[in-house]
Design an enzyme around this catalytic site. Sequence first.
Site, short mmCIF file in Angstrom:
data_model
loop_
_atom_site.label_atom_id
_atom_site.label_comp_id
_atom_site.label_asym_id
_atom_site.label_seq_id
_atom_site.Cartn_x
_atom_site.Cartn_y
_atom_site.Cartn_z
N THR A 85 0.49 0.08 6.69
CA THR A 85 0.80 -0.79 5.67
C THR A 85 0.95 -2.23 5.98
O THR A 85 1.37 -2.28 7.34
CB THR A 85 1.86 -0.44 4.71
OG1 THR A 85 2.07 -1.25 3.45
CG2 THR A 85 3.34 -0.46 5.33
N THR A 126 0.95 -1.24 0.04
CA THR A 126 -0.19 -0.08 -0.04
C THR A 126 0.90 1.12 0.07
O THR A 126 1.99 1.41 0.74
CB THR A 126 -0.74 0.04 1.21
OG1 THR A 126 -1.76 -1.02 1.17
CG2 THR A 126 -1.54 1.25 1.61
N1 ASP Z 1 -2.85 -2.88 4.06
C1 ASP Z 1 -3.12 -3.65 2.91
C2 ASP Z 1 -4.30 -4.48 2.73
O1 ASP Z 1 -4.44 -5.24 3.86
C3 ASP Z 1 -2.20 -4.26 2.01
C4 ASP Z 1 -0.53 -3.57 2.23
O2 ASP Z 1 -0.38 -2.61 2.83
O3 ASP Z 1 0.26 -4.32 1.67
O4 ASP Z 1 -5.17 -4.38 1.94
#
Ligand code: ASP
Length: 329
Positions: free
Chosen positions: A241, A190
């Site tokens: 994230t 993210t």
């Molecule tokens: N936080 C995001 C999700 O769970 C993914 C990520 O940050 O890699 O959708």
Amino acid sequence: MTSKNWIRRDFLKLSTSLVTAPAFLSACETNAQNSAQSAGRKPIIISTWNHGLDANKVGWEILSTSGSALDAVEKGVMVVESDPKVQTVGLGGFPDREGNVTLDACIMKGDGGCGSVAFLKGIKNPIAVARKVMEETPHIMLVGDGAKKFALAQGFKEENLLTEASKKRYEEWLQKADYKPQINIENHDTISTLALDAAGNLAGACTTSGAAWKMYGRVGDSPLIAAGLFVDDEVGAACATGLGEAVIRTAGSAMVVEMMRQGKSPSEACIEVVERIRRKHKTLKDLQVGFLALNKDGNFGAYSIHKDFTYAVSTDDGHVMDMAPSLFE
Ligand code: ASP
């Protein structure tokens, strides 16, 4: 290629003006020092992961010409959403297990204004749609078909977000079809961005295609105000994230901000919430979460469960990357 030394050395080369790393990093309390002891930077923009640098560069152009933190975070993350090479955000994001690219995003200002979209298909810049939800509707969150209908009515263009490269990876995964949502280990990441503008206003943006090969309909932390992002001009801002389920379970970003409200430095606040995540999970083996925090004085901090959580920081000293300290080295 992810050792701390490599990152520091390589990214210091990326600085657009003369940067003295120690001076630059004085606003970052990597060792959980008290924020009151270091002078913060203003304006400032910080973003998750290596692609955060691209977001920061655009955001910094806005901040450095007296633009708003809100414009900086929105326009910054849009660069990453529109980049098909980034397979975890926007155009070219990895699809779910049924082959659909579904996007989640939210945006928030320090005065409490916020907007969000989740499970949005066919629109490559969900953050801009989230901003429209904030500015043009009485609501905070639109999802699925409703979010798409709203986006189209606002003039956004529908397009196929599944690139050949991501389709190929999906088809390879289908051959194995052993679903395990290992964020930041098999797929990431993210883009979450926080900014403090020259006028002292905070804003944040968070946008993702979520966990690769997720179940159809799965929504993570990223579009959820308080989980993926939280901003309060009285205190500061935080974003996340990593595995969204773990962030939601601990109200992650809001909790980081509340820790700062109680007097913790940005770094200490991130550490405290990562410790909570540790306590709520039997094993952290395949579980990565990282937080960034920025207080209203321009001091920032970062912390993650596993190492390799990189982030970009831009001030009038230039653009720098660093790696967050982590629970496990
Ligand atoms: N936080 C995001 C999700 O769970 C993914 C990520 O940050 O890699 O959708």
